[in-house]
Design a protein around this motif. Sequence first.
Motif, PDB file in Angstrom:
ATOM      1  N   ARG A 146     -10.395 -17.097  16.762  1.00  0.00           N
ATOM      2  CA  ARG A 146     -10.448 -17.933  15.559  1.00  0.00           C
ATOM      3  C   ARG A 146      -9.694 -17.321  14.378  1.00  0.00           C
ATOM      4  O   ARG A 146      -9.702 -17.885  13.281  1.00  0.00           O
ATOM      5  N   LEU A 153     -18.288  -9.086   8.174  1.00  0.00           N
ATOM      6  CA  LEU A 153     -17.042  -8.789   7.469  1.00  0.00           C
ATOM      7  C   LEU A 153     -17.278  -7.937   6.229  1.00  0.00           C
ATOM      8  O   LEU A 153     -16.458  -7.127   5.831  1.00  0.00           O
ATOM      9  N   ARG A 178     -21.134  -3.135   3.813  1.00  0.00           N
ATOM     10  CA  ARG A 178     -20.635  -1.936   3.131  1.00  0.00           C
ATOM     11  C   ARG A 178     -21.647  -0.822   3.322  1.00  0.00           C
ATOM     12  O   ARG A 178     -22.833  -1.091   3.448  1.00  0.00           O
ATOM     13  N   GLY A 181     -12.755   7.309   5.639  1.00  0.00           N
ATOM     14  CA  GLY A 181     -11.472   6.868   5.103  1.00  0.00           C
ATOM     15  C   GLY A 181     -11.581   5.490   4.486  1.00  0.00           C
ATOM     16  O   GLY A 181     -12.655   5.056   4.102  1.00  0.00           O
ATOM     17  N   LEU A 186     -12.046   2.586   5.299  1.00  0.00           N
ATOM     18  CA  LEU A 186     -12.541   1.641   6.303  1.00  0.00           C
ATOM     19  C   LEU A 186     -12.654   0.231   5.745  1.00  0.00           C
ATOM     20  O   LEU A 186     -12.251  -0.738   6.396  1.00  0.00           O
ATOM     21  N   ASP A 187     -13.217   0.133   4.533  1.00  0.00           N
ATOM     22  CA  ASP A 187     -13.443  -1.193   3.955  1.00  0.00           C
ATOM     23  C   ASP A 187     -12.130  -1.950   3.807  1.00  0.00           C
ATOM     24  O   ASP A 187     -12.017  -3.104   4.183  1.00  0.00           O
ATOM     25  N   ASN A 188     -11.138  -1.262   3.232  1.00  0.00           N
ATOM     26  CA  ASN A 188      -9.852  -1.921   3.029  1.00  0.00           C
ATOM     27  C   ASN A 188      -9.221  -2.312   4.351  1.00  0.00           C
ATOM     28  O   ASN A 188      -8.684  -3.402   4.501  1.00  0.00           O
ATOM     29  N   TYR A 210       0.843  -1.202   0.000  1.00  0.00           N
ATOM     30  CA  TYR A 210       0.000   0.000   0.000  1.00  0.00           C
ATOM     31  C   TYR A 210       0.875   1.246   0.000  1.00  0.00           C
ATOM     32  O   TYR A 210       0.872   2.018   0.949  1.00  0.00           O
ATOM     33  N   LYS A 220     -14.410  -5.304  13.492  1.00  0.00           N
ATOM     34  CA  LYS A 220     -14.675  -4.439  12.351  1.00  0.00           C
ATOM     35  C   LYS A 220     -14.896  -3.015  12.864  1.00  0.00           C
ATOM     36  O   LYS A 220     -15.592  -2.807  13.854  1.00  0.00           O
ATOM     37  N   THR A 262     -11.045  -5.249   5.796  1.00  0.00           N
ATOM     38  CA  THR A 262     -10.751  -6.482   5.069  1.00  0.00           C
ATOM     39  C   THR A 262      -9.401  -7.035   5.494  1.00  0.00           C
ATOM     40  O   THR A 262      -9.234  -8.237   5.670  1.00  0.00           O
ATOM     41  N   GLU A 264       0.521   3.882  -1.501  1.00  0.00           N
ATOM     42  CA  GLU A 264      -0.257   5.114  -1.470  1.00  0.00           C
ATOM     43  C   GLU A 264      -0.857   5.358  -0.081  1.00  0.00           C
ATOM     44  O   GLU A 264      -1.357   6.416   0.208  1.00  0.00           O
ATOM     45  N   HIS A 318      -9.412  -8.416   9.293  1.00  0.00           N
ATOM     46  CA  HIS A 318     -10.093  -9.660   9.652  1.00  0.00           C
ATOM     47  C   HIS A 318      -9.130 -10.841   9.698  1.00  0.00           C
ATOM     48  O   HIS A 318      -9.370 -11.814  10.371  1.00  0.00           O
ATOM     49  N   TYR A 319      -7.992 -10.702   9.008  1.00  0.00           N
ATOM     50  CA  TYR A 319      -7.007 -11.791   9.058  1.00  0.00           C
ATOM     51  C   TYR A 319      -6.393 -11.940  10.444  1.00  0.00           C
ATOM     52  O   TYR A 319      -5.990 -13.006  10.834  1.00  0.00           O
ATOM     53  N   ALA A 324      -7.211 -16.075  11.520  1.00  0.00           N
ATOM     54  CA  ALA A 324      -6.259 -16.872  10.749  1.00  0.00           C
ATOM     55  C   ALA A 324      -4.823 -16.611  11.188  1.00  0.00           C
ATOM     56  O   ALA A 324      -4.020 -17.520  11.275  1.00  0.00           O
TER      57      ALA A 324
END
Lengths: 210, 633
Positions: free
Chosen positions: A143, B629, B632, A60, A62-64, A45, A76, A67, A47, A70-71, A145
């Motif tokens: 749990r 997860l 959106r 901002g 947030l979604d990225n 990343y 969230k 995502t 940028e 979660h690993y 990963a």
Amino acid sequence: MTRYLLGSFQASERRWIVVAALVLLPVFFLPVLPVWTMKLWAPQYPEGLQLTIYAHTIKGDLDNINTLNHYVGMHKITPDDFDEFRYMPQLLTFFGVMALLAALVNRRWLAVLGWLGFTAFAVYMFRDYANWLYHYGHDLDPRAALKLEAFTPPLIGYKQMANFKVWSLPGPGTLLLGFAWLLGPIVFWIERRAERQSAESVAKTVGVPA
Amino acid sequence: MKRKIGLALLAIAILAWAVASGCTRMAGGAGGSAAQKTYVKPGEHDTHYAFLSGGHSGQVFVYGLPSCRYITTIPVFTPEPAKGYGYDEESKAMLGGFTWGDAHHPGLSETNGNFDGRWLFINDMPHARIARIDLKDFTTREIYGPIPNISAAHACPYPTPNTEYVFAASRFSAPVPTNKVAKVEDYVKDFKGVIAGIKVSSEGRMSMGFEILMPPFHWDLSDAGKGPSHGWQFFTCYNSEMAHDTLEVKASQAEMDYVAAVDWRAAQKAVDEGKADMIGGAPVLNPEKVKGIVYLVPTPKSPHGMDVNPTGEYICASGKLQAEVSVFSFKKLMAAIDAKKFEKEIMGVPVLAYDDVLEAKVPVGLGPLHTEFDGKGFAYTSLFLDSQVAKWKVGTWEVVDKIDVYYSIGHLSVAEGATMNPTGEYLLALDKLSKDRYLPVGPSHPEGAQLIDLRGNKMELLYDFPTYPEPHYGQIISASKIKPLKIYPLSENKNPHAIKSAEEARVERKGKRVDAYMVAVRTHFTPDVIRVAAGDTVYFHVTNLEQDIDITHGFGILNSNIDMQVEPGETKTVKWVATAAGITPFYCSNFCSALHQEMQGYLEVAAAGTRIAGVQRPPKKQVEEVAALLRRR
Ligand SMILES: [Cu+2]
């Protein structure tokens, strides 16, 4: 002590209290001035990813970020999870109204009470924010990963977290609020100085050494 | 004293370093070695895109210039598993059952005679199709055709200065309509050449404009008029002898073949006025009946390349069996037409006199094929037989420079050289043979391309690079004119099969048709267990919910011919038939993230006739987990 609680202000001090009130009335800056920003970089990343906290929401990438998080089992991040966003704007308005009131009715105790309340609020918010950061880095899903050692993202300043470089800094919103808070001691200081000067001048005219 | 010398040496060293690094930075400038002029630092970008047609590979190859780095392949007429092109239902429908094409002439869209970076058109010669690639996502968005009555669209697509039209012309004259039964011996009587003008809408959609019946010559190449010649389209041809066999000998006998000049505004007007006959689904104009739409200019020795110079005044035709480029003047052409000074008519088409229209003959060398122009008044002609490029001056018609190329050059492409304002910094030589230029890989040699610097007085060879077959022609455009999307915004996803949350994920059945609405996000599919029965036809509609750059998910089904690639924010559909009971795994075929390997699922196929619920939803707990997860705003 009672001297500072009772009594009224002079015109110049009252002006400063009005300024503090205007700053605190959040309609003027809430939607535009971030309270806090966090910026993250990783090799993939270049940028950067950004989180921007406003008094009423969080924006901002947030979604990225979610995502990726979660690993490692991080909760969230969603604006809905923060009750703070529901009461923070109201509280700020409340303190603004209080300062305005203190200036209007010209009561010193009201101003002092407002300032103390605002101070307590600020301390609480910092602790609250620090708690959230701790929560995100510690209450990890067992749990998940990737098992990561518990961590705390930086409140202020720079920290390396896993492969991310993280910068966390107060935004212009917080700086403005800090300025409003500082007006308390400033008014106090102006008043003290004015008093001392008038005492000196009285002493001079009367001929008593100050 | 020693110290002073030391300091002086240090100063010189710093100076040398500064000069050297200055030179590297000037990699785009005129100074420095060939290596410096093509060097683009890691992490930095090239200044130009080169779009090279893939010939019979049916694709378009994208390179960066001046580094000559291969960037990507755009599949156009050929399925390409790496991009899932030709495997999902939409692109399969677009390919129309063909799995190959011969992609010859990429043509960038233009506005006011300049490349505008919106689309790239390219022809499939044998099937007479034109594809439009959207340069917002470097993806083929439309394939128009097969164009009725056109038999191999070689002179194609060559957009007009405002992309009003793209053109096509029959390379192999044939009976019209195409299904007419005829004998090859009756060639002159029953065969026809056809020129077609395909309209392009402001959104890029192609539609039939007009067709013109031409004498049964073999129509070869084309270019659009511009500036004063705007509104005209020019075509070369060979076999004006009208031979139908042993063309190698019989089509090279006449001293003169022709250049056709088409007044496309007049042709469109004639169609709009109802002067055309509907043949094979196209409005066809017959020059015997409709006058003023097309003229022929005699041109020596099987002219091949057809190139109009940037000012639009000169029309250059290269006689491939001659050592000269014939340059016609548009002014003279108009004067002759206005004076109705015709030598004769061939099948209704008036023929002008060569000497009335000719401006100059440029003695370039042997086997001249194609000419392009820089912005400084020079022209560059490829010489197939000489394996050279000749540089000549427009106006004085002098050849000023020549350079060897390796080997057997066909087309050449100058940066924006097909426009009214070429940037003209670089020339790509597109060579048919590469022979000894690269490490040997057996009898099948790669094709060769060569970057030539045009910025100095003398042409300079900068770089050689091999390409996959066959860079037939290329278009070079300034990188600044192209601004591709980085993701597809999910909010703009209008695909009727798109779902945008885990809650909507489901499998629906109607008789033997099953529709699986799935979402993909790092690093799982939802649902990931799908139950069907043998004999079902399953449509997988996969929406990639990612909005992060470069996170593509694939969807491949084991032991099938099915795989697709779904870009961030995109929805795609593949069809799969459950032939036998059993378990069939599916998986993400595009490496996406840390747990990419885990991104998989199972198709549980029950025996034929097993009753299966009309709607299957993934378990509630799974949906909640995934929804948490995926949610959106
Ligand atoms: Cu994946």
